[in-house]
Design an enzyme around this catalytic site. Structure first.
Site, PDB file in Angstrom:
ATOM      1  CB  CYS A  38      13.873  53.978  67.955  1.00 18.95           C
ATOM      2  SG  CYS A  38      14.447  54.529  69.566  1.00 18.95           S
ATOM      3  CB  CYS A  41      13.117  57.457  68.986  1.00 15.23           C
ATOM      4  SG  CYS A  41      14.780  56.759  68.903  1.00 15.23           S
TER       5      CYS A  41
END
Length: 115
Positions: A38, A41
């Protein structure tokens, strides 16, 4: 009980340690639900580490890898990453979904330091 390290670094939690570290904590805990694949993230990880230092002693900033810990991810209905859930006395009291600038994260988390 695990807490934020003295240097303010992030506390890693797992499905097995979630109840002890997050739900039984004596202060607010923000849990960053993330995954290695991700990009957003990774974008907020540095800000969260800095905020962990800033809030040390008043709030625990924890991270949980959603791929390795599906039980907590399912239990709290995390559908999008990153998701930050704020817990107080074992209950979710706030959330931030998606990547946000550090000042937005600080503001969103700081409101949970009060009463």
């Amino acid at each position: 009980m695990l807490e934020t390290a003295p240097d303010g670094s992030l506390t890693a939690v797992t499905d097995d340690t979630f109840a002890t570290v997050v739900l039984a904590a004596d202060r607010p805990v923000v849990v960053d639900f993330w995954a290695d694949w991700c990009p957003p993230c990774r974008a907020i990880s540095r800000s969260l580490a800095e905020l962990a230092e800033e809030f040390a002693g008043r709030m625990v900033v924890a991270t949980i890898d959603t791929d390795a810990n599906p039980r907590a991810t399912r239990t709290y209905g995390v559908m999008s990453l990153p998701t930050l859930l704020v817990f107080r006395h074992g209950q979710v009291v706030g959330s931030i979904v998606g990547s946000r600038p550090k000042h937005h994260l600080r503001q969103g988390l700081a409101r949970h330091l009060e009463g």
